[in-house]
Scaffold this active site. Structure first.
Site, short mmCIF file in Angstrom:
data_model
loop_
_atom_site.label_atom_id
_atom_site.label_comp_id
_atom_site.label_asym_id
_atom_site.label_seq_id
_atom_site.Cartn_x
_atom_site.Cartn_y
_atom_site.Cartn_z
N LYS A 74 0.77 -1.23 -0.22
CA LYS A 74 -0.17 0.00 0.01
C LYS A 74 0.89 1.25 0.01
O LYS A 74 1.98 1.35 0.79
CB LYS A 74 -0.80 0.09 1.41
CG LYS A 74 -2.10 1.23 1.15
CD LYS A 74 -2.82 1.24 2.23
CE LYS A 74 -2.53 1.58 3.65
NZ LYS A 74 -3.38 1.66 4.55
N GLN A 146 -13.42 7.18 10.80
CA GLN A 146 -13.14 5.85 11.49
C GLN A 146 -14.11 5.33 12.44
O GLN A 146 -14.60 4.11 12.61
CB GLN A 146 -11.71 5.93 12.33
CG GLN A 146 -10.50 6.06 11.43
CD GLN A 146 -10.57 4.72 10.15
OE1 GLN A 146 -10.95 3.65 10.54
NE2 GLN A 146 -10.28 5.18 9.24
N VAL A 168 -15.45 16.80 19.87
CA VAL A 168 -15.30 18.13 20.12
C VAL A 168 -16.31 18.83 19.09
O VAL A 168 -16.43 20.19 19.61
CB VAL A 168 -13.94 18.76 19.93
CG1 VAL A 168 -12.97 18.41 21.34
CG2 VAL A 168 -13.19 18.23 18.59
N ARG A 169 -16.65 18.45 17.80
CA ARG A 169 -17.55 19.28 17.51
C ARG A 169 -18.87 18.66 17.41
O ARG A 169 -19.12 17.57 17.00
CB ARG A 169 -16.94 18.98 15.67
CG ARG A 169 -15.93 19.76 15.45
CD ARG A 169 -15.48 19.75 13.82
NE ARG A 169 -16.53 19.47 13.11
CZ ARG A 169 -16.75 18.33 12.19
NH1 ARG A 169 -15.69 17.42 12.05
NH2 ARG A 169 -17.69 18.00 11.39
N GLY A 222 -6.76 6.07 17.27
CA GLY A 222 -6.41 7.45 16.61
C GLY A 222 -5.00 7.73 16.27
O GLY A 222 -4.52 8.27 15.49
N ALA A 223 -4.02 6.98 17.41
CA ALA A 223 -2.71 7.41 17.34
C ALA A 223 -1.95 6.49 16.32
O ALA A 223 -1.91 5.31 16.76
CB ALA A 223 -2.24 7.58 18.73
N ASP A 224 -1.41 6.89 15.36
CA ASP A 224 -0.75 6.41 14.36
C ASP A 224 0.35 6.72 13.80
O ASP A 224 0.85 6.62 12.60
CB ASP A 224 -1.81 5.87 13.03
CG ASP A 224 -2.35 7.13 12.53
OD1 ASP A 224 -2.06 8.07 13.06
OD2 ASP A 224 -3.00 6.87 11.49
N SER A 294 -4.11 0.16 18.21
CA SER A 294 -4.11 -0.12 16.85
C SER A 294 -3.12 0.85 16.08
O SER A 294 -3.34 2.05 16.44
CB SER A 294 -5.57 -0.24 16.37
OG SER A 294 -5.41 0.14 14.96
N1 NAD Z 1 -5.03 2.76 13.76
C1 NAD Z 1 -5.08 3.11 12.35
O1 NAD Z 1 -4.88 1.83 11.82
C2 NAD Z 1 -5.62 4.11 11.80
C3 NAD Z 1 -6.20 4.25 10.36
C4 NAD Z 1 -6.89 5.13 9.95
C5 NAD Z 1 -6.72 6.39 10.62
N2 NAD Z 1 -6.26 6.27 11.82
C6 NAD Z 1 -6.28 7.53 12.67
O2 NAD Z 1 -7.62 7.79 13.18
C7 NAD Z 1 -7.59 9.21 13.50
C8 NAD Z 1 -9.12 9.55 13.07
O3 NAD Z 1 -9.44 9.35 11.60
P1 NAD Z 1 -10.59 9.84 10.99
O4 NAD Z 1 -10.46 9.47 9.55
O5 NAD Z 1 -11.80 9.18 11.71
O6 NAD Z 1 -10.78 11.38 11.16
P2 NAD Z 1 -11.88 12.24 11.18
O7 NAD Z 1 -11.34 13.79 10.73
O8 NAD Z 1 -12.70 11.83 10.09
O9 NAD Z 1 -12.60 12.36 12.28
C9 NAD Z 1 -11.80 12.69 13.78
C10 NAD Z 1 -13.15 13.18 14.66
O10 NAD Z 1 -12.58 13.44 15.95
C11 NAD Z 1 -13.00 14.50 16.49
N3 NAD Z 1 -12.07 15.17 17.54
C12 NAD Z 1 -10.90 15.94 17.26
N4 NAD Z 1 -10.44 16.14 18.46
C13 NAD Z 1 -11.34 15.62 19.43
C14 NAD Z 1 -11.16 15.56 20.95
N5 NAD Z 1 -10.30 15.95 21.46
N6 NAD Z 1 -12.44 14.96 21.37
C15 NAD Z 1 -13.38 14.26 20.85
N7 NAD Z 1 -13.38 14.24 19.28
C16 NAD Z 1 -12.42 15.10 18.62
C17 NAD Z 1 -13.17 15.51 15.16
O11 NAD Z 1 -13.90 16.49 15.35
C18 NAD Z 1 -13.78 14.58 14.16
O12 NAD Z 1 -14.85 14.57 14.33
C19 NAD Z 1 -6.68 9.97 12.77
O13 NAD Z 1 -5.67 10.25 13.66
C20 NAD Z 1 -6.17 8.86 11.94
O14 NAD Z 1 -4.72 9.10 11.55
C21 NAD Z 1 -5.73 5.27 12.39
#
Ligand code: NAD
Length: 325
Positions: A74, A146, A168-169, A222-224, A294
């Site tokens: 990928k 996610q 937060v939103r 979220g942490a990646d 993850s």
């Molecule tokens: N572990 C994995 O394999 C993997 C894979 C893909 C993405 N991710 C990570 O997952 C995270 C989310 O990705 P996504 O595509 O869902 O993003 P996204 O932008 O679609 O959604 C993130 C959401 O989190 C909210 N948010 C931000 N700060 C916040 C807080 N302090 N409290 C509550 N909500 C909060 C935002 O308002 C948003 O709605 C990213 O950091 C991404 O890098 C991890």
């Protein structure tokens, strides 16, 4: 020369179900736990002068009961400024799937949807082994892309009665709750559930230890990347910590901040999800707090890419090209 299938995002998303994705990702974790896969570390190409980075994620999986051996890679980016600057998504993935016996490129497909669903599936597989037997409630901290795939994947395995949605939103939480029959809550209330899924992009912790009860399972998704963190370091103390991959988790997963500060070491890590899925280690044993960190494995992508390719051949989907012509 065998033809290569070109599969767009709409092709890919229509070819497999979430139930198939969850089963394929669980099988990938089992193969990982048994040491049957090859998965060199992710390669990062950092390009701050271009506003982002690329990552290459190669993997190999041997034949399984219902799938042939496959290799693939990928190629995925993170360009946070893309939407505002260029009207393009921040993350765009492409997958190249190959036949390991001949090296023929079997398919080139969009990997953006694939990345989302394989991540949701990993969370659901972790919950299968680490959550209480019949989870009644799921809390979401962060209600974006996610969160939706995490919920879809969990619904393959569980029928939770209650969904709590925190973001937060407020508009994001409200839209997610309305679309899925959930309720908008505070982050604290979302943490008081049998399963908690965190998927925020932040670098400051959003979940406190006092908000989590014993018996809860947390999928920290979220942490990646280095510096990213969603859980207070206190949350990790005394919890049963399950990772997907040691190098990735300590470098860029939920653990990376505590690890780099020397507040966490190998003695506190319980094992990998693969070891649990393969039956080498127990999953949930007691009324404990469990955490799955993850980071996203290349074998998750490969497992879903080979599933998509097999479905595309069956249904004659995609566009065939001879790349050597
Ligand atoms: N572990 C994995 O394999 C993997 C894979 C893909 C993405 N991710 C990570 O997952 C995270 C989310 O990705 P996504 O595509 O869902 O993003 P996204 O932008 O679609 O959604 C993130 C959401 O989190 C909210 N948010 C931000 N700060 C916040 C807080 N302090 N409290 C509550 N909500 C909060 C935002 O308002 C948003 O709605 C990213 O950091 C991404 O890098 C991890």
């Amino acid at each position: 020369m065998p033809e290569t299938l070109i599969l767009s995002r709409s092709d890919v998303a229509s070819l497999v179900t979430m139930a198939e994705v969850v089963a394929a990702v669980e099988a990938a974790f089992v193969a990982h736990g048994r040491g049957q896969v090859q998965m060199p570390p992710k390669v990062y190409l950092s390009l701050p002068e271009h506003g982002g980075d690329f990552r290459a994620m190669p993997a190999y999986m041997p034949a399984s009961r219902d799938q042939p051996a496959r290799a693939g890679v990928k190629w995925v980016n993170s360009h946070p400024g893309n939407p505002a600057r260029h009207g393009l998504p921040a993350v765009m993935g492409t997958y190249v799937l190959s036949d390991p016996a001949t090296a023929a490129p079997l398919a080139v497909m969009d990997a953006t949807w694939l990345t989302a669903v394989r991540t949701g599936a990993a969370g659901a597989v972790a919950s299968k082994f680490l959550a209480v037997g019949t989870p009644r409630s799921i809390g979401f901290v962060g209600c974006g892309v996610q969160a939706q795939v995490l919920l879809d994947a969990h619904r393959v395995l569980f029928a939770p009665r209650e969904l709590r949605c925190a973001d937060v939103r407020p508009d994001a939480a409200a839209a997610f709750a309305a679309a899925n029959g959930g309720r908008v809550t505070s982050t604290e209330e979302a943490c008081a559930c049998d399963i908690v899924c965190t998927s925020t992009p932040g670098v400051a912790p959003v979940v406190r230890r006092a908000w989590l009860r014993r018996g809860t399972h947390v999928n920290a998704m979220g942490a990646d990347a280095p510096g990213k963190q969603e859980l207070d370091v206190d949350v990790l103390d005394g919890a049963k910590l399950v990772i997907d991959d040691h190098e990735q988790a300590t470098h860029s997963g939920e653990l990376n901040v505590a690890w780099s500060q020397g507040r966490l070491g190998d003695a506190q890590l319980y094992g990998t999800l693969g070891e649990i899925a393969a039956g080498f280690k127990d999953g949930r044993e007691l009324d404990e707090l469990t955490i799955f960190d993850s980071t996203g494995l290349a074998i998750q992508d490969l497992a879903v890419a080979r599933l998509i390719h097999a479905a595309a051949l069956r249904r004659d989907a995609g566009t065939r090209v001879d790349l050597q012509a």
